[in-house]
Design an enzyme around this catalytic site. Structure first.
Site, PDB file in Angstrom:
ATOM      1  N   ASN A  10      -2.111  19.112  -1.853  1.00  0.00           N
ATOM      2  CA  ASN A  10      -3.122  18.409  -1.059  1.00  0.00           C
ATOM      3  C   ASN A  10      -2.820  18.445   0.438  1.00  0.00           C
ATOM      4  O   ASN A  10      -3.667  18.829   1.241  1.00  0.00           O
ATOM      5  CB  ASN A  10      -3.223  16.956  -1.558  1.00  0.00           C
ATOM      6  CG  ASN A  10      -4.090  16.114  -0.658  1.00  0.00           C
ATOM      7  OD1 ASN A  10      -3.594  15.460   0.250  1.00  0.00           O
ATOM      8  ND2 ASN A  10      -5.399  16.157  -0.858  1.00  0.00           N
ATOM      9  N   THR A  70      -4.256  13.393   5.152  1.00  0.00           N
ATOM     10  CA  THR A  70      -2.834  13.541   5.483  1.00  0.00           C
ATOM     11  C   THR A  70      -2.596  14.863   6.204  1.00  0.00           C
ATOM     12  O   THR A  70      -1.913  14.916   7.238  1.00  0.00           O
ATOM     13  CB  THR A  70      -1.968  13.449   4.210  1.00  0.00           C
ATOM     14  OG1 THR A  70      -2.339  12.264   3.497  1.00  0.00           O
ATOM     15  CG2 THR A  70      -0.503  13.394   4.563  1.00  0.00           C
ATOM     16  N   LYS A 118       0.875  -1.180   0.000  1.00  0.00           N
ATOM     17  CA  LYS A 118       0.000   0.000   0.000  1.00  0.00           C
ATOM     18  C   LYS A 118       0.902   1.218   0.000  1.00  0.00           C
ATOM     19  O   LYS A 118       1.826   1.326   0.829  1.00  0.00           O
ATOM     20  CB  LYS A 118      -0.872  -0.021   1.272  1.00  0.00           C
ATOM     21  CG  LYS A 118      -1.850   1.114   1.350  1.00  0.00           C
ATOM     22  CD  LYS A 118      -3.163   0.772   0.672  1.00  0.00           C
ATOM     23  CE  LYS A 118      -3.971   2.000   0.328  1.00  0.00           C
ATOM     24  NZ  LYS A 118      -3.589   2.649  -0.936  1.00  0.00           N
ATOM     25  N   LYS A 152       5.382   1.680  -3.132  1.00  0.00           N
ATOM     26  CA  LYS A 152       5.298   3.039  -3.678  1.00  0.00           C
ATOM     27  C   LYS A 152       5.566   2.959  -5.174  1.00  0.00           C
ATOM     28  O   LYS A 152       6.208   2.025  -5.643  1.00  0.00           O
ATOM     29  CB  LYS A 152       6.355   3.937  -3.012  1.00  0.00           C
ATOM     30  CG  LYS A 152       6.069   5.413  -3.136  1.00  0.00           C
ATOM     31  CD  LYS A 152       5.122   5.914  -2.067  1.00  0.00           C
ATOM     32  CE  LYS A 152       4.735   7.363  -2.326  1.00  0.00           C
ATOM     33  NZ  LYS A 152       3.973   7.925  -1.218  1.00  0.00           N
ATOM     34  N   SER A 184      -6.790   5.676   3.785  1.00  0.00           N
ATOM     35  CA  SER A 184      -6.862   4.794   2.612  1.00  0.00           C
ATOM     36  C   SER A 184      -7.276   3.394   3.043  1.00  0.00           C
ATOM     37  O   SER A 184      -8.072   2.731   2.375  1.00  0.00           O
ATOM     38  CB  SER A 184      -5.506   4.712   1.910  1.00  0.00           C
ATOM     39  OG  SER A 184      -5.346   5.776   1.003  1.00  0.00           O
ATOM     40  N   GLN A 195       7.346   3.775   3.846  1.00  0.00           N
ATOM     41  CA  GLN A 195       5.936   3.366   3.883  1.00  0.00           C
ATOM     42  C   GLN A 195       5.734   2.090   4.700  1.00  0.00           C
ATOM     43  O   GLN A 195       4.699   1.925   5.348  1.00  0.00           O
ATOM     44  CB  GLN A 195       5.457   3.158   2.436  1.00  0.00           C
ATOM     45  CG  GLN A 195       3.967   3.158   2.256  1.00  0.00           C
ATOM     46  CD  GLN A 195       3.380   4.564   2.194  1.00  0.00           C
ATOM     47  OE1 GLN A 195       3.917   5.431   1.518  1.00  0.00           O
ATOM     48  NE2 GLN A 195       2.283   4.801   2.888  1.00  0.00           N
ATOM     49  N   GLY A 219      -2.645   8.232  -4.201  1.00  0.00           N
ATOM     50  CA  GLY A 219      -1.999   9.427  -4.741  1.00  0.00           C
ATOM     51  C   GLY A 219      -0.757   9.828  -3.970  1.00  0.00           C
ATOM     52  O   GLY A 219      -0.439   9.282  -2.915  1.00  0.00           O
ATOM     53  N   ASP A 220      -0.038  10.762  -4.518  1.00  0.00           N
ATOM     54  CA  ASP A 220       1.104  11.418  -3.862  1.00  0.00           C
ATOM     55  C   ASP A 220       1.335  12.681  -4.692  1.00  0.00           C
ATOM     56  O   ASP A 220       0.398  13.148  -5.357  1.00  0.00           O
ATOM     57  CB  ASP A 220       2.338  10.481  -3.854  1.00  0.00           C
ATOM     58  CG  ASP A 220       3.483  11.013  -2.986  1.00  0.00           C
ATOM     59  OD1 ASP A 220       3.425  10.834  -1.759  1.00  0.00           O
ATOM     60  OD2 ASP A 220       4.436  11.636  -3.510  1.00  0.00           O
ATOM     61  N   LYS A 238       5.581   3.259   8.343  1.00  0.00           N
ATOM     62  CA  LYS A 238       4.414   4.136   8.522  1.00  0.00           C
ATOM     63  C   LYS A 238       3.138   3.309   8.570  1.00  0.00           C
ATOM     64  O   LYS A 238       2.301   3.475   9.453  1.00  0.00           O
ATOM     65  CB  LYS A 238       4.353   5.109   7.332  1.00  0.00           C
ATOM     66  CG  LYS A 238       3.199   6.063   7.358  1.00  0.00           C
ATOM     67  CD  LYS A 238       3.083   6.846   6.063  1.00  0.00           C
ATOM     68  CE  LYS A 238       4.400   7.492   5.697  1.00  0.00           C
ATOM     69  NZ  LYS A 238       4.237   8.499   4.627  1.00  0.00           N
TER      70      LYS A 238
HETATM   71  P1  NAP Z   1       0.813  17.786  -4.260  1.00  0.00           P
HETATM   72  O1  NAP Z   1      -0.638  17.943  -4.033  1.00  0.00           O
HETATM   73  O2  NAP Z   1       1.297  17.468  -5.614  1.00  0.00           O
HETATM   74  O3  NAP Z   1       1.531  19.111  -3.705  1.00  0.00           O
HETATM   75  C1  NAP Z   1       2.898  19.205  -3.605  1.00  0.00           C
HETATM   76  C2  NAP Z   1       3.229  20.618  -3.196  1.00  0.00           C
HETATM   77  O4  NAP Z   1       4.612  20.683  -2.869  1.00  0.00           O
HETATM   78  C3  NAP Z   1       3.001  21.626  -4.315  1.00  0.00           C
HETATM   79  O5  NAP Z   1       2.655  22.854  -3.770  1.00  0.00           O
HETATM   80  C4  NAP Z   1       4.380  21.684  -4.972  1.00  0.00           C
HETATM   81  O6  NAP Z   1       4.647  22.898  -5.661  1.00  0.00           O
HETATM   82  C5  NAP Z   1       5.267  21.591  -3.756  1.00  0.00           C
HETATM   83  N1  NAP Z   1       6.571  21.048  -4.156  1.00  0.00           N
HETATM   84  C6  NAP Z   1       6.819  19.880  -4.789  1.00  0.00           C
HETATM   85  N2  NAP Z   1       8.127  19.745  -5.037  1.00  0.00           N
HETATM   86  C7  NAP Z   1       8.701  20.857  -4.547  1.00  0.00           C
HETATM   87  C8  NAP Z   1      10.032  21.319  -4.490  1.00  0.00           C
HETATM   88  N3  NAP Z   1      11.038  20.606  -5.019  1.00  0.00           N
HETATM   89  N4  NAP Z   1      10.250  22.519  -3.888  1.00  0.00           N
HETATM   90  C9  NAP Z   1       9.224  23.248  -3.357  1.00  0.00           C
HETATM   91  N5  NAP Z   1       7.946  22.852  -3.404  1.00  0.00           N
HETATM   92  C10 NAP Z   1       7.695  21.691  -3.988  1.00  0.00           C
HETATM   93  O7  NAP Z   1       1.422  16.630  -3.311  1.00  0.00           O
HETATM   94  P2  NAP Z   1       0.959  16.205  -1.847  1.00  0.00           P
HETATM   95  O8  NAP Z   1       0.107  15.005  -1.987  1.00  0.00           O
HETATM   96  O9  NAP Z   1       0.457  17.393  -1.111  1.00  0.00           O
HETATM   97  O10 NAP Z   1       2.341  15.697  -1.215  1.00  0.00           O
HETATM   98  C11 NAP Z   1       3.212  16.568  -0.503  1.00  0.00           C
HETATM   99  C12 NAP Z   1       4.134  15.750   0.379  1.00  0.00           C
HETATM  100  O11 NAP Z   1       3.355  14.967   1.294  1.00  0.00           O
HETATM  101  C13 NAP Z   1       5.022  14.738  -0.343  1.00  0.00           C
HETATM  102  O12 NAP Z   1       6.244  14.607   0.345  1.00  0.00           O
HETATM  103  C14 NAP Z   1       4.244  13.443  -0.203  1.00  0.00           C
HETATM  104  O13 NAP Z   1       5.077  12.293  -0.338  1.00  0.00           O
HETATM  105  C15 NAP Z   1       3.717  13.595   1.200  1.00  0.00           C
HETATM  106  N6  NAP Z   1       2.561  12.761   1.534  1.00  0.00           N
HETATM  107  C16 NAP Z   1       1.420  12.846   0.816  1.00  0.00           C
HETATM  108  C17 NAP Z   1       0.345  12.057   1.162  1.00  0.00           C
HETATM  109  C18 NAP Z   1      -0.983  12.173   0.465  1.00  0.00           C
HETATM  110  O14 NAP Z   1      -1.932  11.552   0.929  1.00  0.00           O
HETATM  111  N7  NAP Z   1      -1.109  12.943  -0.593  1.00  0.00           N
HETATM  112  C19 NAP Z   1       0.449  11.161   2.232  1.00  0.00           C
HETATM  113  C20 NAP Z   1       1.633  11.115   2.975  1.00  0.00           C
HETATM  114  C21 NAP Z   1       2.678  11.932   2.614  1.00  0.00           C
HETATM  115  P3  NAP Z   1       4.644  22.914  -7.265  1.00  0.00           P
HETATM  116  O15 NAP Z   1       3.206  22.903  -7.647  1.00  0.00           O
HETATM  117  O16 NAP Z   1       5.368  24.148  -7.615  1.00  0.00           O
HETATM  118  O17 NAP Z   1       5.386  21.674  -7.711  1.00  0.00           O
END
Ligand code: NAP
Length: 448
Positions: A244, A213, A93, A129, A380, A114, A168-169, A117
């Protein structure tokens, strides 16, 4: 103890040799291994059974070609990945990341984290992943759909509700999950809701999954604060990113009486001292898919700093919610110097090893990603439960379940750190509590 340290160092060196150039994966492994000496002293059978070596080797790694056609008719070739890391506790997952920086080392670091976690959630899910080096920025809906369909045309043969359940991520939200679910259904001729999570509410999704998250990260930090008779009320908070996780972390901070004064994207930082206008961020980022820079067109007293560093803004609490290694040693020192009392990692591995040391030396509250952001994958797993029983829970009930899970994770990390002699060290608490759960299952399942 020296023998145990030597064993662990040898394992780490093997990981580096066997996985050359995958620096993020090395970093994630090192952070966990550093916590495990005390475990091997107490449970030498884990060393005898080579549990750590087995955990560091993915059960399966799939790499595939993803060809697709853009709106002008040009053909593009991307690379797809799915790393099925560990299934001792349940089906693999973990999310899918679409970002140009993706390569095997990123997917393996995320898959490795993961495992622990998912174990911390207490739910029956293994660790995996996946993703692609595809860059969704600036692509039309049609291009995104064709890419997702091509990606799933290979991925479908490796996943399933009892095998591997992606979500998603970065770069993969509800729109992308919908296109992938549609293609899976079409190829397999099966309406298998439990094969993907993060689905839309109209076709088998769960309430609170979108928010989970971000909300979960704030619940975790709230628990850390409560353990010190404190809370979010009146706190100045930084939330990096505007995707997100960032959006729903901001929403929950505001609900709990804190004020988010800055957010960002990969181009720059917004500072709004009166508090970030979340509706505006959602409109810009979730609906119109624009850059965060445009915020100041509507909130004219806010400031935008192109290529700015969000961690330079003085705050009480910092929630890194963007990407890996976004807080380096210098940033961590700045945060501590400016009086920051707590860090909660919504992102995965956002703090460099040097940065973690700064936070720990300063004895500020530091909630590592594998504990603090586990609410996403936990919800999830709740989505999978609802799919399996063809049921649909209310928002309130699902949020209650999420909050209880985050409380339990906090308690487990807190108590494990105490039990192993490092009270207040949530990194060691999370690593050890997660590891023991997986290790015990692996021992029970034999050498497989
Ligand atoms: P997302 O919706 O795609 O948003 C990512 C955000 O981070 C966007 O604002 C993006 O800006 C910014 N970003 C990405 N790369 C960057 C960089 N190199 N420098 C500065 N800003 C950057 O993704 P998300 O789902 O929120 O995920 C964010 C983090 O949470 C990741 O580390 C992910 O692995 C973690 N996470 C997510 C989930 C989940 O359920 N979604 C669960 C656990 C952990 P831009 O638009 O400019 O790229």
């Amino acid at each position: 103890m020296p023998d145990v340290r030597e064993t662990i160092e040898t394992i780490y060196q093997q990981v580096i040799t066997r996985n050359p150039g995958e620096t993020e994966f090395h970093q994630a492994v090192n952070e966990v291994l550093e916590s495990l000496s005390v475990v091997l002293v107490k449970y030498p059978e884990y060393a005898d059974q080579r549990i750590i070596e087995r955990i560091c080797e993915p059960e399966r790694q799939i790499i595939f070609r993803v060809p697709w056609t853009d709106d002008k008719g040009d053909i593009h070739i991307n690379r797809g990945f799915r790393v099925e890391f560990n299934s001792a506790l349940g089906p693999y997952k973990g999310g899918l990341r679409f970002h140009p920086s993706v390569y095997l080392g990123i997917i393996k670091f995320l898959g490795f984290e993961q495992i622990f976690k998912n174990a911390l959630t207490g739910l029956p899910i293994g660790g995996g992943k996946g993703g692609s080096d595809f860059d969704p920025k600036g692509r039309s809906d049609g291009e995104i759909m064709r890419f997702c369909q091509s990606f799933m045309t290979e991925l479908y043969r490796h996943i399933g509700q009892y095998t591997d359940v992606p979500a998603g991520d970065i770069g993969v939200g509800g729109r992308e999950i919908g296109y992938m679910f549609g293609q899976y259904k079409r190829i397999t001729n099966r309406y298998e809701s439990g094969v993907l999570t993060g689905k839309g509410m109209c076709y088998g999704g769960s309430q609170v999954r979108t928010e989970a998250t971000g909300y979960g990260t704030v619940f975790f930090v709230d628990e850390m604060l409560k353990a010190h008779k404190d809370g979010f009320e009146g706190k100045r908070v930084l939330v990096s990113g505007s995707g997100n996780v960032a959006i729903y972390a901001t929403e929950k901070v505001h609900e709990l009486g804190g004020k988010v004064i800055a957010c960002s994207d990969s181009n720059g930082v917004i500072i709004d001292e009166k508090g970030i206008n979340l509706e505006l961020v959602q409109q810009l980022k979730e609906v119109e898919r624009r850059r965060i820079k445009d915020y100041t067109k509507y909130e004219t007293d806010a400031r935008y700093i192109e290529k700015g560093n969000i961690w330079d803004v003085p705050c009480d609490i910092a929630l890194p919610c963007a990407t890996q290694n976004e807080i380096n040693t210098k940033d961590a020192k700045t945060l501590v110097k400016n009086g920051c009392i707590a860090i909660g990692e919504g992102a995965n591995m956002p703090t460099s090893p040097g940065g973690i040391k700064v936070f720990q030396d300063a004895k500020i509250l530091y909630g590592p990603g594998k504990a603090a952001n586990a609410g996403g994958v936990a919800t999830s797993a709740l989505e999978m439960q609802q799919n399996a029983s063809r049921d649909s829970w209310t928002f309130e009930y699902t949020e209650e379940r999420l909050q209880q899970i985050m409380k339990n994770i906090h308690r487990d990390c807190f108590e494990t750190a105490e039990e192993f002699g490092e009270p207040g060290n949530y990194v060691m608490g999370a690593n050890v509590a997660g590891f023991i759960r997986v290790a015990d299952s692996m021992m029970a399942l034999g050498v497989v």
